[in-house]
Design an enzyme around this catalytic site. Structure first.
Site, PDB file in Angstrom:
ATOM      1  N   LYS A 185       0.837  -1.203   0.000  1.00 29.20           N
ATOM      2  CA  LYS A 185       0.000   0.000   0.000  1.00 29.20           C
ATOM      3  C   LYS A 185       0.871   1.253   0.000  1.00 29.20           C
ATOM      4  O   LYS A 185       1.630   1.494   0.926  1.00 29.20           O
ATOM      5  CB  LYS A 185      -0.885   0.051   1.253  1.00 29.20           C
ATOM      6  CG  LYS A 185      -1.878   1.216   1.198  1.00 29.20           C
ATOM      7  CD  LYS A 185      -2.606   1.420   2.505  1.00 29.20           C
ATOM      8  CE  LYS A 185      -1.859   2.303   3.469  1.00 29.20           C
ATOM      9  NZ  LYS A 185      -1.605   3.671   2.953  1.00 29.20           N
ATOM     10  N   GLY A 237       7.434   4.630   8.119  1.00 28.73           N
ATOM     11  CA  GLY A 237       6.555   5.759   8.404  1.00 28.73           C
ATOM     12  C   GLY A 237       6.834   6.316   9.786  1.00 28.73           C
ATOM     13  O   GLY A 237       7.959   6.248  10.280  1.00 28.73           O
ATOM     14  N   SER A 238       5.784   6.832  10.424  1.00 26.85           N
ATOM     15  CA  SER A 238       5.962   7.509  11.708  1.00 26.85           C
ATOM     16  C   SER A 238       6.185   6.518  12.845  1.00 26.85           C
ATOM     17  O   SER A 238       5.697   5.381  12.810  1.00 26.85           O
ATOM     18  CB  SER A 238       4.742   8.374  12.012  1.00 26.85           C
ATOM     19  OG  SER A 238       3.594   7.557  12.130  1.00 26.85           O
ATOM     20  N   THR A 239       6.905   6.949  13.844  1.00 30.41           N
ATOM     21  CA  THR A 239       7.155   6.118  15.019  1.00 30.41           C
ATOM     22  C   THR A 239       5.840   5.777  15.719  1.00 30.41           C
ATOM     23  O   THR A 239       5.638   4.648  16.182  1.00 30.41           O
ATOM     24  CB  THR A 239       8.124   6.846  15.975  1.00 30.41           C
ATOM     25  OG1 THR A 239       9.402   6.946  15.312  1.00 30.41           O
ATOM     26  CG2 THR A 239       8.307   6.093  17.282  1.00 30.41           C
ATOM     27  N   GLU A 240       4.917   6.740  15.717  1.00 32.86           N
ATOM     28  CA  GLU A 240       3.621   6.527  16.354  1.00 32.86           C
ATOM     29  C   GLU A 240       2.882   5.321  15.733  1.00 32.86           C
ATOM     30  O   GLU A 240       2.425   4.425  16.448  1.00 32.86           O
ATOM     31  CB  GLU A 240       2.812   7.821  16.161  1.00 32.86           C
ATOM     32  CG  GLU A 240       1.449   7.825  16.764  1.00 32.86           C
ATOM     33  CD  GLU A 240       0.606   8.960  16.152  1.00 32.86           C
ATOM     34  OE1 GLU A 240       1.130   9.748  15.327  1.00 32.86           O
ATOM     35  OE2 GLU A 240      -0.586   9.016  16.505  1.00 32.86           O
ATOM     36  N   GLY A 242       4.249   3.008  13.862  1.00 33.68           N
ATOM     37  CA  GLY A 242       5.106   1.834  14.065  1.00 33.68           C
ATOM     38  C   GLY A 242       4.820   1.157  15.394  1.00 33.68           C
ATOM     39  O   GLY A 242       4.741  -0.073  15.481  1.00 33.68           O
ATOM     40  N   GLU A 259      10.820   0.827   9.893  1.00 38.61           N
ATOM     41  CA  GLU A 259      11.772   1.895   9.585  1.00 38.61           C
ATOM     42  C   GLU A 259      11.044   3.197   9.883  1.00 38.61           C
ATOM     43  O   GLU A 259      10.119   3.577   9.174  1.00 38.61           O
ATOM     44  CB  GLU A 259      12.224   1.787   8.126  1.00 38.61           C
ATOM     45  CG  GLU A 259      13.546   2.460   7.879  1.00 38.61           C
ATOM     46  CD  GLU A 259      13.363   3.886   7.398  1.00 38.61           C
ATOM     47  OE1 GLU A 259      13.295   4.768   8.273  1.00 38.61           O
ATOM     48  OE2 GLU A 259      13.279   4.088   6.203  1.00 38.61           O
TER      49      GLU A 259
HETATM   50  P1  NAI Z   1       2.161   7.673   8.842  1.00 42.21           P
HETATM   51  O1  NAI Z   1       3.062   6.817   9.640  1.00 42.21           O
HETATM   52  O2  NAI Z   1       0.767   7.914   9.352  1.00 42.21           O
HETATM   53  O3  NAI Z   1       2.016   7.093   7.348  1.00 42.21           O
HETATM   54  C1  NAI Z   1       2.908   6.196   6.733  1.00 42.21           C
HETATM   55  C2  NAI Z   1       2.136   5.066   6.085  1.00 42.21           C
HETATM   56  O4  NAI Z   1       1.441   4.333   7.090  1.00 42.21           O
HETATM   57  C3  NAI Z   1       1.064   5.519   5.091  1.00 42.21           C
HETATM   58  O5  NAI Z   1       0.990   4.591   4.044  1.00 42.21           O
HETATM   59  C4  NAI Z   1      -0.205   5.451   5.928  1.00 42.21           C
HETATM   60  O6  NAI Z   1      -1.376   5.283   5.159  1.00 42.21           O
HETATM   61  C5  NAI Z   1       0.055   4.250   6.793  1.00 42.21           C
HETATM   62  N1  NAI Z   1      -0.684   4.215   8.061  1.00 42.21           N
HETATM   63  C6  NAI Z   1      -1.165   5.251   8.787  1.00 42.21           C
HETATM   64  N2  NAI Z   1      -1.774   4.803   9.901  1.00 42.21           N
HETATM   65  C7  NAI Z   1      -1.668   3.447   9.894  1.00 42.21           C
HETATM   66  C8  NAI Z   1      -2.075   2.426  10.790  1.00 42.21           C
HETATM   67  N3  NAI Z   1      -2.718   2.701  11.924  1.00 42.21           N
HETATM   68  N4  NAI Z   1      -1.769   1.145  10.474  1.00 42.21           N
HETATM   69  C9  NAI Z   1      -1.091   0.850   9.342  1.00 42.21           C
HETATM   70  N5  NAI Z   1      -0.697   1.775   8.463  1.00 42.21           N
HETATM   71  C10 NAI Z   1      -0.969   3.071   8.727  1.00 42.21           C
HETATM   72  O7  NAI Z   1       2.892   9.059   8.613  1.00 42.21           O
HETATM   73  P2  NAI Z   1       2.230  10.476   8.248  1.00 42.21           P
HETATM   74  O8  NAI Z   1       1.021  10.696   9.082  1.00 42.21           O
HETATM   75  O9  NAI Z   1       2.072  10.526   6.790  1.00 42.21           O
HETATM   76  O10 NAI Z   1       3.374  11.491   8.686  1.00 42.21           O
HETATM   77  C11 NAI Z   1       3.499  11.902  10.036  1.00 42.21           C
HETATM   78  C12 NAI Z   1       4.935  12.033  10.432  1.00 42.21           C
HETATM   79  O11 NAI Z   1       5.556  10.759  10.411  1.00 42.21           O
HETATM   80  C13 NAI Z   1       5.785  12.887   9.520  1.00 42.21           C
HETATM   81  O12 NAI Z   1       5.659  14.248   9.816  1.00 42.21           O
HETATM   82  C14 NAI Z   1       7.155  12.353   9.821  1.00 42.21           C
HETATM   83  O13 NAI Z   1       7.654  12.935  10.993  1.00 42.21           O
HETATM   84  C15 NAI Z   1       6.921  10.870  10.059  1.00 42.21           C
HETATM   85  N6  NAI Z   1       7.192  10.071   8.848  1.00 42.21           N
HETATM   86  C16 NAI Z   1       8.355   9.371   8.766  1.00 42.21           C
HETATM   87  C17 NAI Z   1       8.669   8.674   7.617  1.00 42.21           C
HETATM   88  C18 NAI Z   1       9.938   7.917   7.479  1.00 42.21           C
HETATM   89  O14 NAI Z   1      10.443   7.785   6.369  1.00 42.21           O
HETATM   90  N7  NAI Z   1      10.475   7.342   8.519  1.00 42.21           N
HETATM   91  C19 NAI Z   1       7.787   8.689   6.438  1.00 42.21           C
HETATM   92  C20 NAI Z   1       6.554   9.399   6.645  1.00 42.21           C
HETATM   93  C21 NAI Z   1       6.303  10.077   7.805  1.00 42.21           C
HETATM   94 MG    MG Z   2      -0.381   9.503  10.036  1.00 45.47          MG
END
Ligand code: NAI
Ligand code: MG
Length: 482
Positions: A185, A237-240, A242, A259
């Site tokens: 996804k 994605g985000s630590t939260e 994760g 990651e």
């Molecule tokens: P996110 O962690 O919510 O999104 C990343 C992916 O996870 C997206 O595909 C999203 O649809 C999916 N996702 C969201 N909630 C989920 C859940 N409960 N279960 C499974 N998958 C889920 O990140 P977001 O909200 O886009 O960005 C927030 C912050 O996270 C950013 O400001 C940044 O600090 C951090 N981040 C870090 C990344 C990295 O490369 N380590 C990449 C993106 C965001």
């Molecule tokens: Mg998010």
């Protein structure tokens, strides 16, 4: 008489991409209508214009995709000769190279990153990952000597919006090389390059169901994680999120790699080549608008060169061109989404409120779209939010140090541990620093350099597991004793 020269616009043509009005879900080798019946609009963040309607997959859609992946795994894929698997990966890599310009334009349109980066970094690296793992597919017993590697099964892969196609490649290439099948996804704001990739899979004649691509937001991701038919979850994605995924998976026996975020220290010693270091600082934080998990967002400068470094840095910042991502002269493109722009703005405000000194070069921003001026904060205390939290935007916080010990202590004073940079002329100091920095990737006299052969991943709240290199295969194989 003119005192300054302006760059004429040099836009890359967008004619090469044909975006469909709407997309379904790519399941079992073809596009199908979402059972959810729901769609949402994906936009161009630089123009705030709609690009296409994509599906919001629900639980039933996820179930369908996982079943297709299971069918392909139990069918021919896991039994295919490894050298045959390699052929598909080589084909995918070559097609990505052939269609590189199309992918680069689409990536910049949907994500806001400068075409110079999508063209020179994202797309070539994505192809390189497929080439690299294609080479491993029939050599797994050499990657894991005296062990019997076998595929795990169905991998659910959830990726972010900062490097959409590259993160897809990091996830899919090792999974397929090791004989697994995939449900992937993309992030909700950047689905289009993953949907175009489905056409690459068709061209490569990959057997149906080996890779399934479904779109949707976090709710879709949560359904993928919870699905009982999934054997392995890979998340960036985000630590939260994760942490939430790890809670869901606890006790299920499903494999997991995470990651997550970062707050990297980029450490400049007084014997560093200063002009090169300034380029490294700029690349470390303003590359991809700072939407980079390993961004060098905390600059640690040795006190004796502080004034000179900051003066050079500010002068260099004044030459950064911010604007149209499709312009070949653009250095800093659009912020990926309104949500991310709001997050950056609120963290920057917290820096001002807590008492840091802000500098932003003069900069004319386009009227529409999401933009943020490259920013540097000086007079930053370690306790400030801008020194602790991941901003994920073009915002740098500067701290100083006197001794290597102090640099280590400050660099490690974060819940994260993804990356770090060290700038010094002394090789011995580089090695000594690298041993004591708690970070998965440490660059010396360079920054943000990637290679498919080099493993990448974090310590502490930056996650666990490695992607890239031989290490990246480990997450996708079960190892029996030979
Ligand atoms: P996110 O962690 O919510 O999104 C990343 C992916 O996870 C997206 O595909 C999203 O649809 C999916 N996702 C969201 N909630 C989920 C859940 N409960 N279960 C499974 N998958 C889920 O990140 P977001 O909200 O886009 O960005 C927030 C912050 O996270 C950013 O400001 C940044 O600090 C951090 N981040 C870090 C990344 C990295 O490369 N380590 C990449 C993106 C965001
Ligand atoms: Mg998010």
């Amino acid at each position: 008489m003119a005192t300054a020269w302006d760059y004429a616009p040099a836009p890359e043509s967008r004619d090469i991409v044909r975006i469909q009005e709407r997309y379904g879900l790519f399941i079992g080798g073809k596009f199908v209508e979402p059972l959810s019946g729901e769609r949402y609009t994906t936009i161009d963040p630089a123009r705030e214009e709609p690009l296409s309607e994509v599906a919001q997959a629900n639980k039933a859609d996820v179930d369908r995709a996982v079943k297709a992946a299971r069918g392909a795994f139990d069918g021919q894929w896991s039994k295919l000769r490894p050298s045959e698997r390699a052929k598909y990966l080589f084909r995918i890599a070559r097609i990505l190279q052939e269609r590189a310009r199309e992918f680069a334009v689409l990536e910049s349109l949907n994500g806001g990153k400068p075409i110079r980066e999508s063209r020179d970094v994202d797309i070539p690296l994505a192809a390189a990952h497929f080439f690299y793992y294609a080479g491993w597919a029939d050599k797994l017993e050499y990657a894991f000597p005296n062990r019997k590697p076998r595929p795990i099964g169905v991998a659910a892969q959830i990726i972010p919006w900062n490097f959409p196609l590259l993160m897809l490649a990091w996830k899919i290439a090792p999974a397929l090389a090791a004989g697994n099948t995939v449900v992937l996804k993309p992030a909700e704001t950047t689905p289009l390059s993953a949907l175009l990739f489905c056409d690459v899979l068709r061209q490569a004649e990959l057997p149906p169901g080996v890779v399934n691509i479904i779109t949707g937001d976090g709710r879709t991701g949560a359904e993928m994680v919870a699905h009982a038919g999934v054997d392995k979850v890979a998340f960036t994605g985000s630590t939260e999120v994760g942490k939430a995924i790890q809670r869901t998976l606890a006790g299920t026996g499903k494999r997991l790699t995470l990651e997550l975020g970062g707050k990297a220290a980029n450490i400049i010693f007084d014997d560093a080549p200063l002009d090169q270091a300034v380029e490294g600082i700029i690349n470390g934080i303003y590359f991809n608008q700072g939407h980079v998990c390993c961004a060098g967002s905390r600059l640690l400068v040795q006190e004796s060169i502080y004034e000179a470094t900051i003066a050079k840095l500010k002068r260099r910042m004044r030459t950064l061109r911010v604007g149209d991502p499709l312009d070949k002269n653009t250095d800093v493109g659009a912020i990926n989404s309104k949500q991310q722009l709001d997050k950056i703005a609120s963290l920057v405000q917290s820096g001002v409120d807590e008492g840091a000194e802000i500098y932003q070069p003069p900069c004319k921003l386009p009227e529409r779209g999401y933009w943020f001026v490259p920013t540097v904060f000086t007079n930053v205390a370690q306790s400030y939010r801008i020194a602790q939290e991941e901003i994920f935007g073009p915002v740098l916080s500067v701290l100083t140090f006197r001794t290597p010990d102090e640099a280590i202590e400050k660099a490690n004073n974060t819940p994260y541990g993804l990356s770090a940079g060290v700038w010094t002329e002394k090789g011995s100091r580089i090695l000594a620093m690298a041993q004591r920095l708690r970070a998965g990737v440490i660059w010396a006299n360079t920054y943000n350099r990637f290679d498919p052969a080099s493993p990448f991943g974090g310590y502490k709240e930056s996650g666990f597991g490695r992607e890239g290199g031989r290490h990246g295969l480990e997450a996708y194989v079960a190892l029996d004793d030979a």
